[in-house]
Structures are given as C-alpha cells and as structure tokens.
Design a protein around this motif. Structure first.
Motif, PDB file in Angstrom:
ATOM      1  N   ARG A  72      35.925 -40.714   1.319  1.00  0.00           N
ATOM      2  CA  ARG A  72      34.674 -41.359   1.469  1.00  0.00           C
ATOM      3  C   ARG A  72      33.555 -40.594   1.334  1.00  0.00           C
ATOM      4  NH1 ARG A  72      34.116 -46.177   3.115  1.00  0.00           N
ATOM      5  NH2 ARG A  72      32.043 -45.727   3.972  1.00  0.00           N
ATOM      6  N   ASP A  73      32.344 -41.322   1.235  1.00  0.00           N
ATOM      7  CA  ASP A  73      31.194 -40.418   0.950  1.00  0.00           C
ATOM      8  C   ASP A  73      30.102 -40.568   2.151  1.00  0.00           C
ATOM      9  OD1 ASP A  73      31.755 -39.721  -1.628  1.00  0.00           O
ATOM     10  OD2 ASP A  73      30.567 -41.225  -2.505  1.00  0.00           O
ATOM     11  N   TYR A  74      29.627 -39.418   2.273  1.00  0.00           N
ATOM     12  CA  TYR A  74      28.739 -39.389   3.624  1.00  0.00           C
ATOM     13  C   TYR A  74      27.421 -38.843   3.116  1.00  0.00           C
ATOM     14  CZ  TYR A  74      32.703 -40.829   6.538  1.00  0.00           C
ATOM     15  OH  TYR A  74      33.728 -41.588   6.846  1.00  0.00           O
ATOM     16  N   THR A  75      26.184 -39.250   3.639  1.00  0.00           N
ATOM     17  CA  THR A  75      24.953 -38.605   3.383  1.00  0.00           C
ATOM     18  C   THR A  75      24.394 -38.087   4.620  1.00  0.00           C
ATOM     19  OG1 THR A  75      24.666 -39.842   1.479  1.00  0.00           O
ATOM     20  CG2 THR A  75      22.712 -38.642   2.411  1.00  0.00           C
ATOM     21  N   VAL A  76      24.224 -36.956   4.861  1.00  0.00           N
ATOM     22  CA  VAL A  76      23.462 -36.367   6.142  1.00  0.00           C
ATOM     23  C   VAL A  76      22.634 -35.464   5.995  1.00  0.00           C
ATOM     24  CG1 VAL A  76      24.564 -34.973   8.166  1.00  0.00           C
ATOM     25  CG2 VAL A  76      26.190 -36.165   7.020  1.00  0.00           C
ATOM     26  N   THR A  77      21.508 -35.750   6.854  1.00  0.00           N
ATOM     27  CA  THR A  77      20.047 -35.153   6.712  1.00  0.00           C
ATOM     28  C   THR A  77      19.996 -34.205   8.018  1.00  0.00           C
ATOM     29  OG1 THR A  77      19.328 -36.803   5.418  1.00  0.00           O
ATOM     30  CG2 THR A  77      17.639 -35.418   6.483  1.00  0.00           C
ATOM     31  N   ALA A  78      19.445 -32.944   7.873  1.00  0.00           N
ATOM     32  CA  ALA A  78      19.406 -32.097   9.019  1.00  0.00           C
ATOM     33  C   ALA A  78      18.227 -31.085   8.258  1.00  0.00           C
ATOM     34  CB  ALA A  78      20.630 -31.357   9.409  1.00  0.00           C
ATOM     35  N   PRO A  79      17.669 -30.217   9.410  1.00  0.00           N
ATOM     36  CA  PRO A  79      16.449 -28.949   8.936  1.00  0.00           C
ATOM     37  C   PRO A  79      17.502 -28.088   8.341  1.00  0.00           C
ATOM     38  CG  PRO A  79      16.181 -29.724  11.267  1.00  0.00           C
ATOM     39  CD  PRO A  79      17.360 -30.356  10.855  1.00  0.00           C
ATOM     40  N   ALA A  80      17.023 -27.190   7.321  1.00  0.00           N
ATOM     41  CA  ALA A  80      17.786 -26.026   6.828  1.00  0.00           C
ATOM     42  C   ALA A  80      17.683 -25.056   7.797  1.00  0.00           C
ATOM     43  CB  ALA A  80      17.103 -25.741   5.391  1.00  0.00           C
ATOM     44  N   ASP A 109      38.360 -52.947  14.907  1.00  0.00           N
ATOM     45  CA  ASP A 109      38.516 -51.659  15.672  1.00  0.00           C
ATOM     46  C   ASP A 109      37.964 -50.489  14.782  1.00  0.00           C
ATOM     47  OD1 ASP A 109      38.759 -49.806  17.551  1.00  0.00           O
ATOM     48  OD2 ASP A 109      41.078 -49.741  17.512  1.00  0.00           O
ATOM     49  N   LEU A 110      37.069 -50.771  13.842  1.00  0.00           N
ATOM     50  CA  LEU A 110      36.285 -49.565  13.036  1.00  0.00           C
ATOM     51  C   LEU A 110      36.061 -48.452  13.871  1.00  0.00           C
ATOM     52  CD1 LEU A 110      35.485 -48.847  10.148  1.00  0.00           C
ATOM     53  CD2 LEU A 110      33.532 -49.781  10.768  1.00  0.00           C
ATOM     54  N   ARG A 111      36.266 -47.245  13.233  1.00  0.00           N
ATOM     55  CA  ARG A 111      35.841 -45.920  14.006  1.00  0.00           C
ATOM     56  C   ARG A 111      35.616 -44.789  13.026  1.00  0.00           C
ATOM     57  NH1 ARG A 111      41.215 -44.773  17.650  1.00  0.00           N
ATOM     58  NH2 ARG A 111      41.834 -47.243  18.159  1.00  0.00           N
ATOM     59  N   ILE A 112      34.427 -44.133  13.069  1.00  0.00           N
ATOM     60  CA  ILE A 112      33.919 -43.277  12.511  1.00  0.00           C
ATOM     61  C   ILE A 112      33.518 -41.990  13.374  1.00  0.00           C
ATOM     62  CG2 ILE A 112      32.577 -42.203  10.517  1.00  0.00           C
ATOM     63  CD1 ILE A 112      31.888 -44.894   9.676  1.00  0.00           C
ATOM     64  N   ALA A 113      34.251 -40.826  13.105  1.00  0.00           N
ATOM     65  CA  ALA A 113      33.865 -39.626  14.006  1.00  0.00           C
ATOM     66  C   ALA A 113      33.086 -38.705  13.300  1.00  0.00           C
ATOM     67  CB  ALA A 113      35.115 -39.120  14.306  1.00  0.00           C
ATOM     68  N   TYR A 114      31.790 -38.122  13.734  1.00  0.00           N
ATOM     69  CA  TYR A 114      31.077 -37.216  13.374  1.00  0.00           C
ATOM     70  C   TYR A 114      31.082 -35.839  14.432  1.00  0.00           C
ATOM     71  CZ  TYR A 114      29.128 -41.003  10.350  1.00  0.00           C
ATOM     72  OH  TYR A 114      28.980 -41.929   9.578  1.00  0.00           O
ATOM     73  N   ARG A 115      30.682 -34.820  13.838  1.00  0.00           N
ATOM     74  CA  ARG A 115      30.837 -33.573  14.747  1.00  0.00           C
ATOM     75  C   ARG A 115      29.387 -32.862  14.579  1.00  0.00           C
ATOM     76  NH1 ARG A 115      36.058 -30.834  14.403  1.00  0.00           N
ATOM     77  NH2 ARG A 115      36.570 -32.576  15.637  1.00  0.00           N
ATOM     78  N   VAL A 116      28.870 -32.541  15.822  1.00  0.00           N
ATOM     79  CA  VAL A 116      27.789 -31.351  15.913  1.00  0.00           C
ATOM     80  C   VAL A 116      28.356 -30.104  16.393  1.00  0.00           C
ATOM     81  CG1 VAL A 116      25.370 -30.704  16.466  1.00  0.00           C
ATOM     82  CG2 VAL A 116      26.228 -33.154  15.766  1.00  0.00           C
ATOM     83  N   GLY A 176      22.123 -17.941  15.524  1.00  0.00           N
ATOM     84  CA  GLY A 176      23.342 -18.498  14.964  1.00  0.00           C
ATOM     85  C   GLY A 176      23.118 -19.756  14.083  1.00  0.00           C
ATOM     86  N   THR A 177      24.060 -20.808  13.963  1.00  0.00           N
ATOM     87  CA  THR A 177      23.789 -21.881  13.057  1.00  0.00           C
ATOM     88  C   THR A 177      24.375 -23.024  13.991  1.00  0.00           C
ATOM     89  OG1 THR A 177      25.848 -21.562  11.950  1.00  0.00           O
ATOM     90  CG2 THR A 177      24.176 -20.580  11.172  1.00  0.00           C
ATOM     91  N   VAL A 178      23.881 -24.355  13.454  1.00  0.00           N
ATOM     92  CA  VAL A 178      24.433 -25.707  13.895  1.00  0.00           C
ATOM     93  C   VAL A 178      25.154 -26.279  12.577  1.00  0.00           C
ATOM     94  CG1 VAL A 178      23.767 -27.715  14.935  1.00  0.00           C
ATOM     95  CG2 VAL A 178      22.596 -25.523  15.601  1.00  0.00           C
ATOM     96  N   PHE A 219      28.911 -30.989   6.296  1.00  0.00           N
ATOM     97  CA  PHE A 219      27.906 -31.579   5.772  1.00  0.00           C
ATOM     98  C   PHE A 219      26.655 -30.860   5.693  1.00  0.00           C
ATOM     99  CE2 PHE A 219      29.871 -35.512   8.060  1.00  0.00           C
ATOM    100  CZ  PHE A 219      30.810 -35.715   6.772  1.00  0.00           C
ATOM    101  N   THR A 220      26.296 -30.325   6.716  1.00  0.00           N
ATOM    102  CA  THR A 220      24.985 -29.677   6.671  1.00  0.00           C
ATOM    103  C   THR A 220      25.199 -28.506   7.847  1.00  0.00           C
ATOM    104  OG1 THR A 220      24.013 -30.798   8.541  1.00  0.00           O
ATOM    105  CG2 THR A 220      23.678 -31.561   6.279  1.00  0.00           C
ATOM    106  N   THR A 221      24.319 -27.134   7.315  1.00  0.00           N
ATOM    107  CA  THR A 221      24.353 -26.162   8.100  1.00  0.00           C
ATOM    108  C   THR A 221      22.970 -25.577   8.394  1.00  0.00           C
ATOM    109  OG1 THR A 221      26.283 -25.019   7.052  1.00  0.00           O
ATOM    110  CG2 THR A 221      24.696 -23.487   8.569  1.00  0.00           C
ATOM    111  N   THR A 222      22.447 -25.692   9.750  1.00  0.00           N
ATOM    112  CA  THR A 222      21.019 -25.565  10.213  1.00  0.00           C
ATOM    113  C   THR A 222      21.008 -23.953  10.908  1.00  0.00           C
ATOM    114  OG1 THR A 222      20.498 -27.622  10.408  1.00  0.00           O
ATOM    115  CG2 THR A 222      18.996 -26.086  11.660  1.00  0.00           C
ATOM    116  N   THR A 223      20.248 -23.077  10.229  1.00  0.00           N
ATOM    117  CA  THR A 223      20.226 -21.718  10.679  1.00  0.00           C
ATOM    118  C   THR A 223      19.030 -21.786  11.610  1.00  0.00           C
ATOM    119  OG1 THR A 223      20.813 -20.721   8.521  1.00  0.00           O
ATOM    120  CG2 THR A 223      19.625 -19.229   9.870  1.00  0.00           C
ATOM    121  N   ILE A 224      19.501 -21.050  12.830  1.00  0.00           N
ATOM    122  CA  ILE A 224      18.340 -20.699  14.036  1.00  0.00           C
ATOM    123  C   ILE A 224      17.797 -19.628  13.855  1.00  0.00           C
ATOM    124  CG2 ILE A 224      18.422 -20.787  16.475  1.00  0.00           C
ATOM    125  CD1 ILE A 224      20.898 -22.456  16.560  1.00  0.00           C
ATOM    126  N   GLY A 225      16.526 -19.308  13.741  1.00  0.00           N
ATOM    127  CA  GLY A 225      15.615 -18.426  13.835  1.00  0.00           C
ATOM    128  C   GLY A 225      15.133 -17.926  12.443  1.00  0.00           C
TER     129      GLY A 225
END
Length: 225
Positions: A72-80, A109-116, A176-178, A219-225
């Motif tokens: 399945r395809d997912y489009t995710v947006t977050a700060p770099a 009973d549809l379910r889609i799990a995302y993780r941060v 670190g990173t998110v 999906f994405t990686t956000t660097t802190i700092g």
C-alpha cells in the motif's frame, strides 16, 4: 492499488487470485519532495510517498492463507529539521482503498497503524478530509508510540474510498531524530487490517498485514537541532 496472490495446499486454491487491485513492487519505494516552510518553526517540510510491502494473510474456508506481494502507498509530510523543544506537525495520508468486489462483498473494522518514534512527545492529533465514506465513523486509538486509525463503518467492495488523513502535533526533544513509519508488529498487532465478507461464500474473515521487522520501513526523518 494492489493485488493479492493467494496460495494454499489445496489444488483448488493453487491459482493466483486477484483480491484488491493492481500489482505493486514488493519492496518499499520512496519518492521525496521538499515543500514550503513549516507553520511552527519555519523549517522546510518534506513529503515522502512510500510503497509499503506487507507480510499478509487471510482466511479462506477456515484455512489461514498467505498473501504474496501485497503493498500500500502512504504519503507523509514532516519537517526535515526542527529546533529542540519545537512543536511541529506530521500528516499521514493513506492511498485510497479499493477492494475487488468479486472477492470482497463488504468490509468493516478497518485499521491503519502509524508510528511516531524517537526523541519526541505526541501532544495531540486529529483527522482531516476523506471521501466517499458515507456515514462511517473514524477515530484514533493510542497504542504506545502507535496511533491506530479505526472505523467500524461498512464499506462496499468495488467502491473506492479515501480514509481521513491523520494529523499529529509533536514536540521535539533535546537531540536526535524523530521518525515516522508504519505501526504494528504482527498479525495480532496489525499495521493494516479489515474484516471482510467474502462475495461467493458469504463467510466473514480477517485480512491481516504487518511490516517485516527484518526490513523496516521509514516514512520521514526529522533531525532535531
């Protein structure tokens, strides 16, 4: 969209059976674009469209049956990047869902799990958008670092629908990173799931998917700092 290929030990099930659409690559594919600045920090936001390969199974006539090549395809947006302690938003957008009516009469009973994950705190979240959902109700459940989009609505096979986007407000830690990724870890804790009425037999059986822990998807990686 996607194709299920079913294999069972029974001779009647040896042929490939298309259940949910067109084929897609079995390996994760990612396309990343850089967009406008973020609202809270002014950081450049990154949008990634990722094809997620799953370990999948369903039950046919009481027999658990592996499904090969389901994606399945997912489009995710977050700060770099963000500064320590900054608040920022992440948007998870699932591709529309289409279940081939020859094999899926009704879904529920549809379910889609995302993780941060990483050095971050989830502050709040909301659902936005969606289309062709009828009166279906959607909500989000917390499961550790996972946010599970759920619906107990009824969806008809052969009718494409688009579930709401999940928008999450996150507070960065000190360093670190998110990262964002598919949630779930097993058939008991799925990343993508529905319960379906089979068109021919009328039986109700689950469709269960999770990402191979040996081949994690980001999906994405956000660097802190």
């Amino acid at each position: 969209m996607n194709k299920w290929t079913l294999r069972t030990a029974a001779a009647a099930c040896l042929a490939a059976v298309a259940l949910t659409g067109l084929t897609a690559p079995a390996e994760a594919r990612q396309t990343t674009t850089t967009g406008a600045t973020g609202t809270a920090t002014g950081a450049v936001r990154t949008t990634a469209t990722v094809t997620v390969p799953y370990i999948s199974r369903t039950r046919i006539d009481g027999v658990w049956t592996p499904i090969e090549g389901y994606t399945r395809d997912y489009t995710v947006t977050a700060p770099a990047t963000v500064e320590p302690g900054d608040d920022f938003r992440v948007r998870f957008d699932s591709a529309p869902i289409f279940a081939v009516p020859a094999h899926n009469k009704t879904l529920t009973d549809l379910r889609i799990a995302y993780r941060v994950s990483g050095d971050a705190t989830i502050l709040r979240y909301r659902l936005e958008g969606g289309s062709n959902l009828g009166g279906a109700h959607f909500w989000v459940e917390r499961n550790g670092s996972d946010l599970v989009l759920r619906s107990n609505g009824t969806f008809q096979g052969g009718v494409e629908f688009d579930v709401p986007d999940l928008v999450v407000k996150v507070r960065a830690g000190a360093t670190g990173t998110v990262t964002t990724s598919p949630g779930g870890s097993s058939f008991a804790d799925p990343a993508f799931y529905w319960y379906r009425e089979q068109t021919v037999s009328g039986q109700w059986d689950p469709f269960e998917n999770y990402v191979d822990p040996a081949s994690p998807v980001t999906f994405t990686t956000t660097t802190i700092g």
